[in-house]
Design a protein around this motif. Sequence first.
Motif, short mmCIF file in Angstrom:
data_model
loop_
_atom_site.label_atom_id
_atom_site.label_comp_id
_atom_site.label_asym_id
_atom_site.label_seq_id
_atom_site.Cartn_x
_atom_site.Cartn_y
_atom_site.Cartn_z
N VAL A 184 45.33 43.73 39.03
CA VAL A 184 46.06 42.92 40.02
C VAL A 184 47.57 43.02 39.76
CG1 VAL A 184 46.48 40.53 40.79
CG2 VAL A 184 44.13 41.37 40.50
N ASP A 185 47.96 42.96 38.48
CA ASP A 185 49.39 43.07 38.13
C ASP A 185 50.00 44.35 38.68
OD1 ASP A 185 49.59 40.74 36.78
OD2 ASP A 185 49.90 41.62 34.78
N ARG A 190 49.90 44.48 42.65
CA ARG A 190 50.77 43.54 43.36
C ARG A 190 52.23 43.81 43.07
NH1 ARG A 190 48.99 37.75 44.52
NH2 ARG A 190 50.39 38.30 46.20
N HIS A 191 52.49 44.42 41.89
CA HIS A 191 53.88 44.74 41.56
C HIS A 191 54.39 45.87 42.46
CE1 HIS A 191 57.36 44.78 38.91
NE2 HIS A 191 57.34 46.10 39.01
N ASN A 193 52.35 45.44 48.64
CA ASN A 193 52.33 44.04 49.05
C ASN A 193 50.92 43.59 49.45
OD1 ASN A 193 52.33 45.52 51.31
ND2 ASN A 193 54.40 44.92 52.00
N CYS A 194 49.94 44.06 48.67
CA CYS A 194 48.56 43.66 48.96
C CYS A 194 48.31 42.24 48.45
CB CYS A 194 47.58 44.64 48.32
SG CYS A 194 47.56 44.59 46.53
N THR A 195 47.26 41.62 48.98
CA THR A 195 46.89 40.28 48.51
C THR A 195 46.08 40.43 47.23
OG1 THR A 195 44.79 40.30 49.65
CG2 THR A 195 46.69 39.47 50.90
N ARG A 196 45.87 39.30 46.55
CA ARG A 196 45.07 39.32 45.32
C ARG A 196 43.64 39.81 45.62
NH1 ARG A 196 44.95 37.20 40.27
NH2 ARG A 196 42.79 36.95 39.65
N ALA A 203 43.60 43.47 46.07
CA ALA A 203 43.77 44.16 44.78
C ALA A 203 42.45 44.19 44.03
CB ALA A 203 44.85 43.47 43.96
#
Length: 273
Positions: free
Chosen positions: A120-121, A124-125, A128-131, A134
């Motif tokens: 996820v880190d 998302r870094h 611009n995907c959502t959790r 991810a």
Amino acid sequence: MENLYHPDPLIQIRNLNVDYITDNGDFRAVDNVSFDIGRGEIFGLAGESGCGKSTIAFAINQLHKPPAFISGGRIVFEGENLLAKSKKQINAIRWKDIAMVFQSAMNSLNPVLSVEEQFVDVMRHHTNCTRDEAIAHAEEMLDLVNIERCRLQDYPHQFSGGMRQRLVIAIALSLKPKLIVMDEPTTALDVVVQREILQQIFGLRQQFGFSIMFITHDLALMTQLCDRVAVMRHGQLVEVNTSKEIRTNPKHPYTQQLWSSFPNIHEAKEAVA
Ligand SMILES: Nc1ncnc2c1ncn2[C@@H]1O[C@H](COP(=O)(O)OP(=O)(O)OP(=O)(O)O)[C@@H](O)[C@H]1O
Ligand SMILES: [Mg+2]
């Protein structure tokens, strides 16, 4: 030198010099090195310990740190010189366009974060995907490296060395980089697991079409997997050729010497006194 260049280059290294600035003076670890890696190509970099392979890998990713210093040349990725870019621009390229799997990568996972958090880190870094997106993507990536989805909640110490290595590779591939630099990605593993992981990676390459720069001490393995191989000695390239030529018709005496340091199972047996 023939065969340095590629008709459809993804990255072009030109006259690269990398120095280490030490108390005993400057030491040139990479000396006037030029080569291309083509789109979708697997390019191998071979040579004895200390010849400068990792220094090139770090320079390509712009991950070199003092005392290493790029003192000359260009690293042109998709037509743009990476050495002319700002830190922010490089950060945007790293992982997303160029990913790296280090020597002993299995230790590069964060021990206090679950595998899910680490995916996820990274996702998302850089996007611009959502959790949830991810996590869904992380599950797909685990499928690709043959690790069960239910293991996402686990922590690195709950996996074997080979599985941790596959996790690092899955994370490195999760942003669909165009180039993945693998510096002895499987050296710490036994040969059976090593082959299995490499076969997976190369299968994924066919599926996704990324390029690979592959560093290993094992010249026989390298010439089986790579399209072209560069042989390096004392900071310089001495020969670049197709794997077939490097295997069957090595031209440079040093390449011949490297081969002669491997036992040949097809040679006549020598009697042991
Ligand atoms: N931090 C440093 N300070 C000074 N010299 C360094 C440093 N790191 C590497 N070197 C020197 O740079 C040269 C190239 O090192 P590099 O790590 O690129 O070799 P390598 O080909 O990757 O070797 P190996 O196969 O053992 O991983 C070596 O002579 C090494 O001693
Ligand atoms: Mg190295």
